[in-house]
Motif scaffolding. Structure first.
Motif, PDB file in Angstrom:
ATOM      1  N   PHE A 139      63.256  -6.973 -49.750  1.00 36.58           N
ATOM      2  CA  PHE A 139      62.294  -6.421 -50.700  1.00 36.58           C
ATOM      3  C   PHE A 139      62.827  -6.525 -52.127  1.00 36.58           C
ATOM      4  O   PHE A 139      62.109  -6.923 -53.047  1.00 36.58           O
ATOM      5  N   ASN A 140      64.085  -6.176 -52.307  1.00 42.02           N
ATOM      6  CA  ASN A 140      64.696  -6.241 -53.625  1.00 42.02           C
ATOM      7  C   ASN A 140      64.714  -7.675 -54.152  1.00 42.02           C
ATOM      8  O   ASN A 140      64.431  -7.925 -55.327  1.00 42.02           O
ATOM      9  N   ALA A 141      65.048  -8.621 -53.291  1.00 40.96           N
ATOM     10  CA  ALA A 141      65.095 -10.024 -53.714  1.00 40.96           C
ATOM     11  C   ALA A 141      63.714 -10.501 -54.158  1.00 40.96           C
ATOM     12  O   ALA A 141      63.591 -11.187 -55.185  1.00 40.96           O
ATOM     13  N   PHE A 142      62.676 -10.134 -53.411  1.00 39.30           N
ATOM     14  CA  PHE A 142      61.345 -10.600 -53.783  1.00 39.30           C
ATOM     15  C   PHE A 142      60.793  -9.848 -54.986  1.00 39.30           C
ATOM     16  O   PHE A 142      60.058 -10.427 -55.786  1.00 39.30           O
ATOM     17  N   SER A 143      61.154  -8.588 -55.165  1.00 34.38           N
ATOM     18  CA  SER A 143      60.689  -7.894 -56.362  1.00 34.38           C
ATOM     19  C   SER A 143      61.364  -8.468 -57.603  1.00 34.38           C
ATOM     20  O   SER A 143      60.731  -8.607 -58.654  1.00 34.38           O
ATOM     21  N   MET A 144      62.635  -8.838 -57.498  1.00 31.89           N
ATOM     22  CA  MET A 144      63.306  -9.501 -58.612  1.00 31.89           C
ATOM     23  C   MET A 144      62.695 -10.867 -58.872  1.00 31.89           C
ATOM     24  O   MET A 144      62.536 -11.292 -60.023  1.00 31.89           O
ATOM     25  N   SER A 145      62.336 -11.556 -57.814  1.00 32.16           N
ATOM     26  CA  SER A 145      61.714 -12.872 -57.953  1.00 32.16           C
ATOM     27  C   SER A 145      60.392 -12.768 -58.708  1.00 32.16           C
ATOM     28  O   SER A 145      60.109 -13.573 -59.591  1.00 32.16           O
ATOM     29  N   VAL A 146      59.603 -11.771 -58.359  1.00 34.13           N
ATOM     30  CA  VAL A 146      58.323 -11.584 -59.040  1.00 34.13           C
ATOM     31  C   VAL A 146      58.562 -11.252 -60.514  1.00 34.13           C
ATOM     32  O   VAL A 146      57.875 -11.778 -61.392  1.00 34.13           O
ATOM     33  N   GLY A 147      59.532 -10.419 -60.787  1.00 30.39           N
ATOM     34  CA  GLY A 147      59.844 -10.077 -62.182  1.00 30.39           C
ATOM     35  C   GLY A 147      60.291 -11.276 -62.989  1.00 30.39           C
ATOM     36  O   GLY A 147      59.937 -11.423 -64.160  1.00 30.39           O
ATOM     37  N   GLN A 148      61.076 -12.151 -62.368  1.00 30.95           N
ATOM     38  CA  GLN A 148      61.567 -13.333 -63.072  1.00 30.95           C
ATOM     39  C   GLN A 148      60.481 -14.387 -63.263  1.00 30.95           C
ATOM     40  O   GLN A 148      60.580 -15.214 -64.154  1.00 30.95           O
ATOM     41  N   ARG A 149      59.463 -14.360 -62.436  1.00 30.05           N
ATOM     42  CA  ARG A 149      58.436 -15.410 -62.495  1.00 30.05           C
ATOM     43  C   ARG A 149      57.154 -14.946 -63.166  1.00 30.05           C
ATOM     44  O   ARG A 149      56.106 -15.568 -62.992  1.00 30.05           O
ATOM     45  N   ARG A 150      57.208 -13.892 -63.940  1.00 31.33           N
ATOM     46  CA  ARG A 150      55.993 -13.395 -64.591  1.00 31.33           C
ATOM     47  C   ARG A 150      55.362 -14.445 -65.487  1.00 31.33           C
ATOM     48  O   ARG A 150      54.140 -14.579 -65.532  1.00 31.33           O
ATOM     49  N   GLU A 151      56.187 -15.206 -66.192  1.00 33.75           N
ATOM     50  CA  GLU A 151      55.635 -16.255 -67.056  1.00 33.75           C
ATOM     51  C   GLU A 151      54.935 -17.327 -66.228  1.00 33.75           C
ATOM     52  O   GLU A 151      53.870 -17.818 -66.610  1.00 33.75           O
ATOM     53  N   ASP A 152      55.545 -17.686 -65.087  1.00 33.37           N
ATOM     54  CA  ASP A 152      54.915 -18.672 -64.203  1.00 33.37           C
ATOM     55  C   ASP A 152      53.567 -18.169 -63.700  1.00 33.37           C
ATOM     56  O   ASP A 152      52.592 -18.913 -63.643  1.00 33.37           O
ATOM     57  N   PHE A 153      53.524 -16.887 -63.342  1.00 30.37           N
ATOM     58  CA  PHE A 153      52.266 -16.319 -62.858  1.00 30.37           C
ATOM     59  C   PHE A 153      51.223 -16.300 -63.970  1.00 30.37           C
ATOM     60  O   PHE A 153      50.036 -16.539 -63.721  1.00 30.37           O
ATOM     61  N   GLY A 154      51.660 -16.063 -65.214  1.00 28.49           N
ATOM     62  CA  GLY A 154      50.738 -16.105 -66.347  1.00 28.49           C
ATOM     63  C   GLY A 154      50.161 -17.496 -66.541  1.00 28.49           C
ATOM     64  O   GLY A 154      48.965 -17.656 -66.806  1.00 28.49           O
ATOM     65  N   ARG A 155      51.007 -18.518 -66.384  1.00 32.63           N
ATOM     66  CA  ARG A 155      50.505 -19.893 -66.509  1.00 32.63           C
ATOM     67  C   ARG A 155      49.517 -20.216 -65.372  1.00 32.63           C
ATOM     68  O   ARG A 155      48.506 -20.885 -65.599  1.00 32.63           O
ATOM     69  N   LEU A 156      49.833 -19.741 -64.169  1.00 38.65           N
ATOM     70  CA  LEU A 156      48.914 -19.980 -63.052  1.00 38.65           C
ATOM     71  C   LEU A 156      47.574 -19.281 -63.284  1.00 38.65           C
ATOM     72  O   LEU A 156      46.518 -19.823 -62.952  1.00 38.65           O
ATOM     73  N   ARG A 157      47.626 -18.071 -63.843  1.00 40.57           N
ATOM     74  CA  ARG A 157      46.378 -17.360 -64.154  1.00 40.57           C
ATOM     75  C   ARG A 157      45.596 -18.113 -65.228  1.00 40.57           C
ATOM     76  O   ARG A 157      44.376 -18.161 -65.193  1.00 40.57           O
ATOM     77  N   ALA A 158      46.330 -18.718 -66.191  1.00 38.00           N
ATOM     78  CA  ALA A 158      45.664 -19.431 -67.280  1.00 38.00           C
ATOM     79  C   ALA A 158      44.926 -20.662 -66.772  1.00 38.00           C
ATOM     80  O   ALA A 158      43.924 -21.061 -67.368  1.00 38.00           O
ATOM     81  N   VAL A 159      45.415 -21.268 -65.691  1.00 38.16           N
ATOM     82  CA  VAL A 159      44.737 -22.458 -65.163  1.00 38.16           C
ATOM     83  C   VAL A 159      43.736 -22.114 -64.068  1.00 38.16           C
ATOM     84  O   VAL A 159      43.172 -23.015 -63.447  1.00 38.16           O
ATOM     85  N   GLY A 160      43.509 -20.811 -63.824  1.00 39.23           N
ATOM     86  CA  GLY A 160      42.418 -20.435 -62.946  1.00 39.23           C
ATOM     87  C   GLY A 160      42.768 -19.757 -61.629  1.00 39.23           C
ATOM     88  O   GLY A 160      41.873 -19.474 -60.835  1.00 39.23           O
ATOM     89  N   MET A 161      44.021 -19.490 -61.370  1.00 37.23           N
ATOM     90  CA  MET A 161      44.374 -18.782 -60.137  1.00 37.23           C
ATOM     91  C   MET A 161      44.008 -17.314 -60.256  1.00 37.23           C
ATOM     92  O   MET A 161      44.187 -16.712 -61.310  1.00 37.23           O
ATOM     93  N   THR A 162      43.496 -16.756 -59.191  1.00 34.44           N
ATOM     94  CA  THR A 162      43.142 -15.340 -59.200  1.00 34.44           C
ATOM     95  C   THR A 162      44.372 -14.503 -58.840  1.00 34.44           C
ATOM     96  O   THR A 162      45.311 -15.014 -58.235  1.00 34.44           O
ATOM     97  N   PRO A 163      44.354 -13.226 -59.198  1.00 39.06           N
ATOM     98  CA  PRO A 163      45.480 -12.357 -58.824  1.00 39.06           C
ATOM     99  C   PRO A 163      45.700 -12.300 -57.308  1.00 39.06           C
ATOM    100  O   PRO A 163      46.837 -12.232 -56.844  1.00 39.06           O
ATOM    101  N   SER A 164      44.622 -12.330 -56.545  1.00 39.06           N
ATOM    102  CA  SER A 164      44.783 -12.287 -55.086  1.00 39.06           C
ATOM    103  C   SER A 164      45.426 -13.577 -54.561  1.00 39.06           C
ATOM    104  O   SER A 164      46.185 -13.537 -53.586  1.00 39.06           O
ATOM    105  N   GLN A 165      45.154 -14.718 -55.195  1.00 39.95           N
ATOM    106  CA  GLN A 165      45.809 -15.957 -54.784  1.00 39.95           C
ATOM    107  C   GLN A 165      47.304 -15.914 -55.102  1.00 39.95           C
ATOM    108  O   GLN A 165      48.124 -16.372 -54.319  1.00 39.95           O
ATOM    109  N   ILE A 166      47.658 -15.356 -56.252  1.00 44.17           N
ATOM    110  CA  ILE A 166      49.072 -15.236 -56.612  1.00 44.17           C
ATOM    111  C   ILE A 166      49.771 -14.286 -55.649  1.00 44.17           C
ATOM    112  O   ILE A 166      50.867 -14.569 -55.162  1.00 44.17           O
ATOM    113  N   MET A 167      49.123 -13.160 -55.343  1.00 42.38           N
ATOM    114  CA  MET A 167      49.696 -12.213 -54.386  1.00 42.38           C
ATOM    115  C   MET A 167      49.837 -12.867 -53.021  1.00 42.38           C
ATOM    116  O   MET A 167      50.867 -12.707 -52.347  1.00 42.38           O
ATOM    117  N   GLY A 168      48.844 -13.636 -52.624  1.00 46.39           N
ATOM    118  CA  GLY A 168      48.919 -14.355 -51.348  1.00 46.39           C
ATOM    119  C   GLY A 168      50.073 -15.346 -51.324  1.00 46.39           C
ATOM    120  O   GLY A 168      50.770 -15.480 -50.313  1.00 46.39           O
TER     121      GLY A 168
END
Length: 135
Positions: free
Chosen positions: A84-113
């Protein structure tokens, strides 16, 4: 869904060391549980070979099984915390990547998936390795 699968593979390869260590932690927990059960069953089977030793050591055998199972559960809980700790750190480190994915049209549920599929792949691989290693 194919795009999400490609992103999952990319992220698993990009953070291969973290994912490997998480899978090893899960494998260690699963292996401990499987090994505890195997040890308890083999000791109980050996004890049950003679009638008088069965009467003398039935309680000890039962307590051994409980003790080994508790140890396995504690190790598994620790492994779950590490994963859990490893994946929560991973999510924190990849916030910019998730922002770019959202900018190109990915939904929050797709990112969570995508993150959940990554966690499931690592967890399944660790659990399988642990079950096989515990035997």
């Amino acid at each position: 869904m194919a795009a999400v699968a490609r992103l999952v593979r990319f992220d698993l390869r990009r953070s291969w060391l973290r994912n490997l260590l998480s899978a090893l932690a899960i494998a260690f927990g699963a292996a401990t549980l499987v090994a505890a059960e195997q040890v308890s069953q083999s000791i109980t089977a050996e004890i049950n070979r003679t009638a008088e030793s069965e009467a003398i050591t039935a309680f000890m055998s039962e307590q051994l099984e409980i003790g080994l199972t508790v140890v396995g559960l504690v190790v598994t809980a620790g492994a779950a915390f590490v994963a859990f700790n490893a994946f929560s750190m991973s999510v924190g480190q990849r916030r910019e990547d998730f922002g770019r994915l959202r900018a190109v049209g990915m939904t929050p549920s797709q990112i969570m998936g995508m993150v959940l599929v990554e966690a499931a792949v690592v967890g399944f691989a660790g659990g399988l390795a642990g079950a096989l290693g515990g035997l």
